[in-house]
Motif scaffolding. Structure first.
Motif: not given
Length: 262
Positions: A50-53, A56-60, A103-107
């Motif tokens: 669910q988390t990966l779905g 959305h992370v730039p350049d990843l 980790h900017q996206a998961t903060v």
């Protein structure tokens, strides 16, 4: 796991007629455009999917989860996701950079409840590294160094958040494409710590140059992040049943270099 996913699992994820192929970053089986991996903890596997779905992370590049025909993330102890090309390469500074972007996206993710139930080697080592509980560390396989470096611990004024604590060897590269990730090993620690774990692993087992530990010194509280990452890996090594004196040598090398910083 050397046994491929059974046909009913492949069928559930839309790959009934695909011939499973074990790929090098196993235990993962590729079934055409779907990849299947065993899920030892269904709750954790569902959380990862669910988390990966939703992430959305730039350049990843992120391997998106595949739901089964009845909407489940886990079927018969297996979880599915979209296959993405790539392999681990010794591009360690890029892995650290990818860690920071991730980790900017998961903060703002809430702390997963399953973390409270973990009692495996990595969970015990994590808590020991942060001084939250003691663990029965083998003196000859990391315990002695752990005690030496634990005396240098200081309070860390960094925000804990959901992080991927095992990115070394698990970030995929192919040509000039963005780095890719296919899984998420969750911890609730500072993002700087997760980056430091990559550095410790790269120094210990990846042949990274010694200067990598200093190239990221601009990160907040970097010496203590490095120290806690080193303590974590020392504790894992001292607890893991497959650890050997030979695998300890890399950690000793990393400890020597990090000791000059902390």
């Amino acid at each position: 796991m050397s046994t491929p996913p059974p046909q009913h699992v492949r069928a559930a994820f839309g790959a009934k007629n695909a011939e499973p192929v074990l790929i090098e970053r196993g235990p993962v089986w590729r079934c055409d455009e779907v990849a299947l991996r065993p899920a030892s903890s269904p709750a954790e596997a569902a959380w990862v999917a669910q988390t990966l779905g939703d992430l959305h992370v730039p350049d990843l590049r992120i391997a998106r989860p595949v739901r089964s025909s009845d909407g489940r993330y886990v079927v018969g102890g297996w979880v599915g996701f979209r296959f993405i090309e790539g392999r681990a390469e010794p591009r360690y500074d890029e892995v650290v950079s990818a860690s920071l972007r991730l980790h900017q996206a998961t903060v703002d993710l809430p702390r997963p409840r399953f973390l409270n139930l973990r009692a495996d080697v990595f969970a015990l080592a994590d808590r020991a590294a942060w001084g939250e509980e003691k663990a029965p560390l083998d003196i000859d396989l990391g315990g002695k160094l752990f005690d030496e470096f634990a005396s240098r611990r200081a309070k860390v004024d960094l925000k804990s958040q959901v992080v991927h604590g095992d990115l070394f060897g698990n970030v995929l590269f192919v040509g000039d494409a963005a780095p890719g990730i296919i899984d998420f090993t969750a911890f609730h620690r500072p993002a700087e710590w997760a980056a430091a774990v990559v550095v410790v692993d790269a120094m210990a087992w990846g042949g990274a140059d010694d200067a990598i530990a200093k190239r990221w010194a601009h990160l907040p509280e970097w010496p203590q992040a490095l120290l806690h990452a080193l303590l974590f890996r020392l504790a894992v090594h001292a607890l893991h049943p497959k650890s050997t004196p030979r695998s300890m040598r890399g950690l000793e090398r990393a400890a020597h270099q990090i000791g000059e910083i902390v």
